[in-house]
Design a protein around this motif. Sequence first.
Motif, PDB file in Angstrom:
ATOM      1  N   MET A 360       0.829  -1.208   0.000  1.00  0.00           N
ATOM      2  CA  MET A 360       0.000   0.000   0.000  1.00  0.00           C
ATOM      3  C   MET A 360       0.864   1.259   0.000  1.00  0.00           C
ATOM      4  N   PHE A 361       1.886   1.263   0.855  1.00  0.00           N
ATOM      5  CA  PHE A 361       2.741   2.448   0.959  1.00  0.00           C
ATOM      6  C   PHE A 361       3.489   2.699  -0.353  1.00  0.00           C
ATOM      7  N   LEU A 362       3.910   1.599  -0.994  1.00  0.00           N
ATOM      8  CA  LEU A 362       4.675   1.714  -2.238  1.00  0.00           C
ATOM      9  C   LEU A 362       3.807   2.141  -3.410  1.00  0.00           C
ATOM     10  N   ALA A 363       2.611   1.594  -3.495  1.00  0.00           N
ATOM     11  CA  ALA A 363       1.787   1.792  -4.694  1.00  0.00           C
ATOM     12  C   ALA A 363       0.963   3.069  -4.664  1.00  0.00           C
ATOM     13  N   SER A 364       0.643   3.566  -3.486  1.00  0.00           N
ATOM     14  CA  SER A 364      -0.286   4.690  -3.392  1.00  0.00           C
ATOM     15  C   SER A 364       0.433   6.033  -3.242  1.00  0.00           C
ATOM     16  N   HIS A 365      -0.188   7.069  -3.772  1.00  0.00           N
ATOM     17  CA  HIS A 365       0.281   8.439  -3.578  1.00  0.00           C
ATOM     18  C   HIS A 365      -0.666   9.207  -2.664  1.00  0.00           C
ATOM     19  N   SER A 366      -1.644   8.508  -2.118  1.00  0.00           N
ATOM     20  CA  SER A 366      -2.636   9.124  -1.242  1.00  0.00           C
ATOM     21  C   SER A 366      -2.125   9.163   0.194  1.00  0.00           C
ATOM     22  N   THR A 367      -2.154  10.321   0.802  1.00  0.00           N
ATOM     23  CA  THR A 367      -1.706  10.444   2.189  1.00  0.00           C
ATOM     24  C   THR A 367      -2.521   9.574   3.137  1.00  0.00           C
ATOM     25  N   PRO A 368      -3.872   9.557   3.057  1.00  0.00           N
ATOM     26  CA  PRO A 368      -4.631   8.676   3.956  1.00  0.00           C
ATOM     27  C   PRO A 368      -4.266   7.196   3.795  1.00  0.00           C
ATOM     28  N   VAL A 369      -4.053   6.756   2.557  1.00  0.00           N
ATOM     29  CA  VAL A 369      -3.707   5.348   2.329  1.00  0.00           C
ATOM     30  C   VAL A 369      -2.323   5.040   2.886  1.00  0.00           C
ATOM     31  N   GLN A 370      -1.351   5.921   2.646  1.00  0.00           N
ATOM     32  CA  GLN A 370      -0.004   5.698   3.163  1.00  0.00           C
ATOM     33  C   GLN A 370       0.010   5.722   4.686  1.00  0.00           C
ATOM     34  N   TYR A 371      -0.733   6.658   5.271  1.00  0.00           N
ATOM     35  CA  TYR A 371      -0.822   6.690   6.736  1.00  0.00           C
ATOM     36  C   TYR A 371      -1.531   5.430   7.251  1.00  0.00           C
ATOM     37  N   GLY A 372      -2.585   5.004   6.555  1.00  0.00           N
ATOM     38  CA  GLY A 372      -3.285   3.783   6.939  1.00  0.00           C
ATOM     39  C   GLY A 372      -2.397   2.550   6.866  1.00  0.00           C
ATOM     40  N   SER A 373      -1.440   2.553   5.929  1.00  0.00           N
ATOM     41  CA  SER A 373      -0.539   1.395   5.812  1.00  0.00           C
ATOM     42  C   SER A 373       0.314   1.216   7.063  1.00  0.00           C
ATOM     43  N   LEU A 374       0.549   2.315   7.793  1.00  0.00           N
ATOM     44  CA  LEU A 374       1.341   2.216   9.027  1.00  0.00           C
ATOM     45  C   LEU A 374       0.646   1.349  10.071  1.00  0.00           C
ATOM     46  N   PHE A 375      -0.677   1.328  10.067  1.00  0.00           N
ATOM     47  CA  PHE A 375      -1.409   0.485  11.015  1.00  0.00           C
ATOM     48  C   PHE A 375      -1.119  -0.993  10.755  1.00  0.00           C
ATOM     49  N   LEU A 376      -1.058  -1.372   9.466  1.00  0.00           N
ATOM     50  CA  LEU A 376      -0.753  -2.766   9.117  1.00  0.00           C
ATOM     51  C   LEU A 376       0.699  -3.115   9.411  1.00  0.00           C
ATOM     52  N   THR A 377       1.618  -2.233   9.017  1.00  0.00           N
ATOM     53  CA  THR A 377       3.038  -2.565   9.175  1.00  0.00           C
ATOM     54  C   THR A 377       3.456  -2.569  10.642  1.00  0.00           C
ATOM     55  N   ILE A 378       3.037  -1.578  11.398  1.00  0.00           N
ATOM     56  CA  ILE A 378       3.429  -1.520  12.813  1.00  0.00           C
ATOM     57  C   ILE A 378       2.775  -2.650  13.598  1.00  0.00           C
ATOM     58  N   SER A 379       1.515  -2.966  13.296  1.00  0.00           N
ATOM     59  CA  SER A 379       0.854  -4.100  13.955  1.00  0.00           C
ATOM     60  C   SER A 379       1.558  -5.410  13.610  1.00  0.00           C
ATOM     61  N   GLY A 380       1.903  -5.595  12.328  1.00  0.00           N
ATOM     62  CA  GLY A 380       2.577  -6.822  11.917  1.00  0.00           C
ATOM     63  C   GLY A 380       3.940  -6.985  12.548  1.00  0.00           C
ATOM     64  N   ILE A 381       4.702  -5.897  12.600  1.00  0.00           N
ATOM     65  CA  ILE A 381       6.036  -5.942  13.190  1.00  0.00           C
ATOM     66  C   ILE A 381       5.954  -6.291  14.673  1.00  0.00           C
ATOM     67  N   ASN A 382       5.080  -5.590  15.385  1.00  0.00           N
ATOM     68  CA  ASN A 382       5.013  -5.778  16.829  1.00  0.00           C
ATOM     69  C   ASN A 382       4.378  -7.104  17.233  1.00  0.00           C
ATOM     70  N   ALA A 383       3.378  -7.570  16.492  1.00  0.00           N
ATOM     71  CA  ALA A 383       2.746  -8.847  16.815  1.00  0.00           C
ATOM     72  C   ALA A 383       3.666 -10.025  16.509  1.00  0.00           C
ATOM     73  N   ALA A 384       4.541  -9.872  15.511  1.00  0.00           N
ATOM     74  CA  ALA A 384       5.459 -10.960  15.156  1.00  0.00           C
ATOM     75  C   ALA A 384       6.559 -11.139  16.190  1.00  0.00           C
ATOM     76  N   ALA A 385       6.964 -10.057  16.851  1.00  0.00           N
ATOM     77  CA  ALA A 385       8.130 -10.110  17.745  1.00  0.00           C
ATOM     78  C   ALA A 385       7.992 -11.138  18.864  1.00  0.00           C
ATOM     79  N   PRO A 386       6.901 -11.144  19.668  1.00  0.00           N
ATOM     80  CA  PRO A 386       6.809 -12.162  20.717  1.00  0.00           C
ATOM     81  C   PRO A 386       6.633 -13.572  20.165  1.00  0.00           C
ATOM     82  N   ALA A 387       6.009 -13.690  18.997  1.00  0.00           N
ATOM     83  CA  ALA A 387       5.793 -15.015  18.417  1.00  0.00           C
ATOM     84  C   ALA A 387       7.108 -15.666  18.010  1.00  0.00           C
TER      85      ALA A 387
END
Length: 492
Positions: A360-387
Amino acid sequence: MYSTQWLRNHMLEGPVEKVNVLAGSSTISVDADAQLQRVVWRKTDLCVIATLTIFYLLSWLDRTNLGNARVAGLQTDLRLTNDQYSISLTVTLVPYLGAELPVNLLLKIVGPNILLPTLMTLWGVVMALHGTVNSFGGLLACRFFLGLFEGGMLPAIVLYMSLFYPRSKLQRRLSMIFSASSLAGAFSGLLAAAILHMDGIGGKRGWAWIFILEGLFTVVFGIVSFFIIPEPVGHCALLSAGEKGYVLKRLREDGAISQNDSADSFAWKEVFQVFRLPHVWLILCIFFFNGKRLFDWQNFTPSIVQVLGWSGTRAQLMTVPPYAVGFVVTNLGSYIADYYKRRGIVIIICAACLTAGFSMFLASHSTPVQYGSLFLTISGINAAAPAITSWVANNTAPHVRRASAIACACVMTNTGGILATWLLGSLSPPPRYTNATIVLLVSSIGFGVAASLNLGYLWNQNKRKAKTRAMETRVEEPEGLGDRSAWFTYIL
């Protein structure tokens, strides 16, 4: 004392109603009922988890607040180029690589109740000194010593936790601690926004006060923790003799600690045994891929938010929502992983979230979409760490082998992190960060592939072990097999 055969049989069957266990030098009768379980785990959670969560929160806050200081004017005031800023991040990680294994090997010798508070107090002093620097050289010196004293903290916390909790209970507890990184990410933005109002007090800029105040708080808690962090289970004043016996019984039944205490004593051969285990090599790949994403996105989140159109205090505050969501997702994922005893599936789902977010961050030029992608990436990074961390802790034994595997995994994380510190700097300039996002997208795919391969390998090994256990003629195993024993079931 029970026979080895009895213990082996019950490693796979869970607790029995009444057993005799050896605690210290006396034999104690323990009722393994629900009430005892609630009391024991509540006590350990309230003391061990609460204390270590603050440890990790302060560790993460102190490690990543350079990003907040950069947005607040540090780079401009010290006249740093983008290359110099990346170098300062890299210098922090270099001593990490050298500190992690020695700290883990020393943990049992020195005692976690001495070693962990000492490290925290020392890095807190260094963090406060960040607020006095006025040159690139001074910043480098501070970052080096911060990495030296803070480097062994994460693997030591994971190893220490494995001495208190059975394998099936570890990830949820690790998640409580690791989700402190999400809290730290959210809290650092709020705290930095508040501290920036001190700009000019004492002749210091707001970014200097970020370092000074956060460093002083770390020093104070480090000193206090000498008196509150408990010793390992066998010597823990927090638990009664019967409760200690119950926890030791559960740890031995579960394979979290060895049946024979001598098997957990230090031996160099156990350190090197780590490199003969295929699943550890796959875990190391997973940690490397995770490290690239982790350090990139966490260190540069304030800068990413800034180039999306927000500035100053607003930029600090806009980093809060993605981390808040990441906190919830991390704990939910870990609850599911512990309940079903499945780590690999959670990691693969995290990899899918990361792949979607970076796409999403790579393909989009929309600020809301790029900001929204942070929710997926930060959640994925942090949820993977304890696992992934609990995966390596769960599936390596005995103690020294586990300590070495955890430390090597953290080394790989920081090796990936060294590359990451350059990706969103000189090698991939704002506002699109195109090269960095492509690398992070590829690493997310590699992360998922390595997790899938490891899951398949562990499943196949468990099938082989089950066939060995089912044989009518049992062949005696040599001592010291640890996790390679047919009676040690890998957690998938």
